[in-house]
Design a protein around this motif. Structure first.
Motif, mmCIF file in Angstrom:
data_model
loop_
_atom_site.group_PDB
_atom_site.id
_atom_site.type_symbol
_atom_site.label_atom_id
_atom_site.label_comp_id
_atom_site.label_asym_id
_atom_site.label_seq_id
_atom_site.Cartn_x
_atom_site.Cartn_y
_atom_site.Cartn_z
ATOM 1 N N THR A 2 9.245 -0.188 4.976
ATOM 2 C CA THR A 2 8.442 1.006 4.764
ATOM 3 C C THR A 2 9.371 2.169 4.454
ATOM 4 O O THR A 2 10.356 2.376 5.158
ATOM 5 N N THR A 3 9.055 2.905 3.397
ATOM 6 C CA THR A 3 9.805 4.122 3.104
ATOM 7 C C THR A 3 8.892 5.312 3.344
ATOM 8 O O THR A 3 7.697 5.274 3.031
ATOM 9 N N ARG A 4 9.472 6.368 3.923
ATOM 10 C CA ARG A 4 8.703 7.565 4.251
ATOM 11 C C ARG A 4 9.408 8.797 3.697
ATOM 12 O O ARG A 4 10.628 8.897 3.756
ATOM 13 N N ARG A 5 8.600 9.711 3.164
ATOM 14 C CA ARG A 5 9.107 11.008 2.714
ATOM 15 C C ARG A 5 8.226 12.077 3.345
ATOM 16 O O ARG A 5 6.999 11.969 3.333
ATOM 17 N N PHE A 6 8.853 13.117 3.888
ATOM 18 C CA PHE A 6 8.101 14.183 4.551
ATOM 19 C C PHE A 6 8.379 15.505 3.860
ATOM 20 O O PHE A 6 9.523 15.832 3.537
ATOM 21 N N PHE A 7 7.310 16.280 3.626
ATOM 22 C CA PHE A 7 7.416 17.596 3.034
ATOM 23 C C PHE A 7 6.739 18.594 3.964
ATOM 24 O O PHE A 7 5.532 18.483 4.206
ATOM 25 N N PRO A 8 7.484 19.569 4.513
ATOM 26 C CA PRO A 8 6.858 20.583 5.372
ATOM 27 C C PRO A 8 5.817 21.379 4.592
ATOM 28 O O PRO A 8 5.948 21.597 3.387
ATOM 29 N N ILE A 9 4.793 21.826 5.287
ATOM 30 C CA ILE A 9 3.668 22.507 4.643
ATOM 31 C C ILE A 9 4.118 23.799 3.973
ATOM 32 O O ILE A 9 3.575 24.196 2.943
ATOM 33 N N GLY A 10 5.149 24.452 4.502
ATOM 34 C CA GLY A 10 5.633 25.699 3.917
ATOM 35 C C GLY A 10 6.396 25.514 2.628
ATOM 36 O O GLY A 10 6.535 26.446 1.837
ATOM 37 N N GLN B 54 0.838 -1.195 0.000
ATOM 38 C CA GLN B 54 0.000 0.000 0.000
ATOM 39 C C GLN B 54 0.870 1.240 0.000
ATOM 40 O O GLN B 54 2.033 1.199 0.399
ATOM 41 N N GLU B 55 0.275 2.336 -0.449
ATOM 42 C CA GLU B 55 0.902 3.651 -0.363
ATOM 43 C C GLU B 55 -0.077 4.571 0.348
ATOM 44 O O GLU B 55 -1.283 4.503 0.108
ATOM 45 N N SER B 56 0.453 5.411 1.231
ATOM 46 C CA SER B 56 -0.394 6.271 2.053
ATOM 47 C C SER B 56 0.060 7.718 1.969
ATOM 48 O O SER B 56 1.248 8.000 1.818
ATOM 49 N N VAL B 57 -0.914 8.610 2.088
ATOM 50 C CA VAL B 57 -0.657 10.047 2.162
ATOM 51 C C VAL B 57 -1.211 10.509 3.503
ATOM 52 O O VAL B 57 -2.407 10.387 3.757
ATOM 53 N N ILE B 58 -0.336 11.008 4.365
ATOM 54 C CA ILE B 58 -0.743 11.481 5.686
ATOM 55 C C ILE B 58 -0.627 12.999 5.686
ATOM 56 O O ILE B 58 0.469 13.543 5.552
ATOM 57 N N ILE B 59 -1.773 13.657 5.818
ATOM 58 C CA ILE B 59 -1.819 15.119 5.761
ATOM 59 C C ILE B 59 -1.986 15.653 7.178
ATOM 60 O O ILE B 59 -2.987 15.384 7.847
ATOM 61 N N MET B 60 -0.987 16.400 7.637
ATOM 62 C CA MET B 60 -1.017 17.044 8.945
ATOM 63 C C MET B 60 -0.975 18.548 8.699
ATOM 64 O O MET B 60 0.092 19.091 8.382
ATOM 65 N N PRO B 61 -2.114 19.241 8.790
ATOM 66 C CA PRO B 61 -2.173 20.649 8.386
ATOM 67 C C PRO B 61 -1.170 21.555 9.103
ATOM 68 O O PRO B 61 -0.676 22.511 8.517
ATOM 69 N N ALA B 62 -0.840 21.263 10.342
ATOM 70 C CA ALA B 62 0.090 22.116 11.077
ATOM 71 C C ALA B 62 1.550 21.820 10.730
ATOM 72 O O ALA B 62 2.408 22.686 10.886
ATOM 73 N N LEU B 63 1.834 20.619 10.247
ATOM 74 C CA LEU B 63 3.223 20.219 10.013
ATOM 75 C C LEU B 63 3.576 20.046 8.547
ATOM 76 O O LEU B 63 4.563 20.598 8.065
ATOM 77 N N GLY B 64 2.833 19.198 7.841
ATOM 78 C CA GLY B 64 3.157 18.924 6.450
ATOM 79 C C GLY B 64 2.493 17.656 5.950
ATOM 80 O O GLY B 64 1.497 17.194 6.498
ATOM 81 N N VAL B 65 3.096 17.090 4.916
ATOM 82 C CA VAL B 65 2.557 15.897 4.270
ATOM 83 C C VAL B 65 3.615 14.805 4.305
ATOM 84 O O VAL B 65 4.775 15.044 3.957
ATOM 85 N N GLN B 66 3.218 13.621 4.770
ATOM 86 C CA GLN B 66 4.114 12.473 4.787
ATOM 87 C C GLN B 66 3.595 11.435 3.804
ATOM 88 O O GLN B 66 2.429 11.079 3.828
ATOM 89 N N CYS C 180 -5.308 20.264 -1.517
ATOM 90 C CA CYS C 180 -5.623 21.652 -1.863
ATOM 91 C C CYS C 180 -6.233 22.396 -0.676
ATOM 92 O O CYS C 180 -5.896 23.554 -0.421
ATOM 93 N N ALA C 181 -7.119 21.733 0.050
ATOM 94 C CA ALA C 181 -7.750 22.364 1.212
ATOM 95 C C ALA C 181 -6.715 22.639 2.304
ATOM 96 O O ALA C 181 -6.787 23.656 2.999
ATOM 97 N N THR C 182 -5.739 21.753 2.453
ATOM 98 C CA THR C 182 -4.719 21.932 3.483
ATOM 99 C C THR C 182 -3.734 23.036 3.110
ATOM 100 O O THR C 182 -3.332 23.829 3.944
ATOM 101 N N ILE C 183 -3.355 23.086 1.857
ATOM 102 C CA ILE C 183 -2.332 24.037 1.419
ATOM 103 C C ILE C 183 -2.950 25.384 1.072
ATOM 104 O O ILE C 183 -2.240 26.349 0.852
ATOM 105 N N ASP C 184 -4.262 25.486 1.075
ATOM 106 C CA ASP C 184 -4.979 26.725 0.765
ATOM 107 C C ASP C 184 -4.678 27.211 -0.633
ATOM 108 O O ASP C 184 -4.187 28.328 -0.845
#
Length: 184
Positions: free
Chosen positions: A110-118, A88-100, A170-174
């Protein structure tokens, strides 16, 4: 379709989870559906290969090359049916932190990549055309990166599963444009 938070097709299952009391974490899973017929065929190839090996060892015919090639053939057939080692592949959206972005393999890795919301400028839904096929992909435009970051590196889920993830991003990143507008 089984509901707003659950979409199925022949190859994939899409699930959406909301975590924490105020729904602060939005998790989207795309799971590969494994068919029972392919599992049966894999086990059948293993049984045929092993029985062939036992027959060759127990027979008076001492041909090691036939035994070797039967193992190679059995291993290649099993590898052919286990072509996609991704569970499986997952997208974890944390509005205060970013997207994993997470990729779970059948081996347990398991491989993980994190992108800060900014750093995320915007999510884009693209139609990819190759000489043999046409498919949709979801990518992120990330600041200080030379190329698009694919959300699903291993899987190619259909657009019906990508749209809810794109709307949530889109809703998270405004995004200045409404996620309800048709981008295609």
């Amino acid at each position: 379709m089984l509901g707003e938070n659950w979409i199925e097709n022949r190859k994939y299952t899409y699930r959406r989870q909301l975590k924490w009391p105020v729904e602060a974490i939005d998790i989207h899973h795309v799971v590969v559906r494994r068919s029972r017929a392919s599992r049966f065929f894999i086990y059948l190839c293993l049984v045929i290969g092993l029985s062939n090996a036992v027959f060759l060892v127990l027979s008076k015919h001492e041909s090691v090359t036939i035994l070797f090639w039967s193992f190679i053939l059995s291993a290649s057939l099993v590898k052919l049916f286990l072509w996609k080692p991704v569970k499986q592949e997952s997208v974890i959206i944390m509005p205060a932190l970013g997207v994993q972005l997470e990729t779970h393999f059948l081996s347990g890795r398991t491989t993980r990549r994190f992108f800060p919301i900014g750093k995320i400028l915007r999510p884009v839904l693209l139609e990819c055309v190759t000489p043999l096929t046409c498919y949709w992909s979801l990518s992120l435009i990330v600041r200080d990166e030379g190329e698009l970051m694919l959300v699903f590196k291993e899987l190619r889920p259909p657009v019906t599963m990508l749209v809810p993830i794109w709307k949530a991003l889109c809703a998270t990143i405004d995004c200045k444009e409404s996620p309800d507008a048709d981008d295609g």
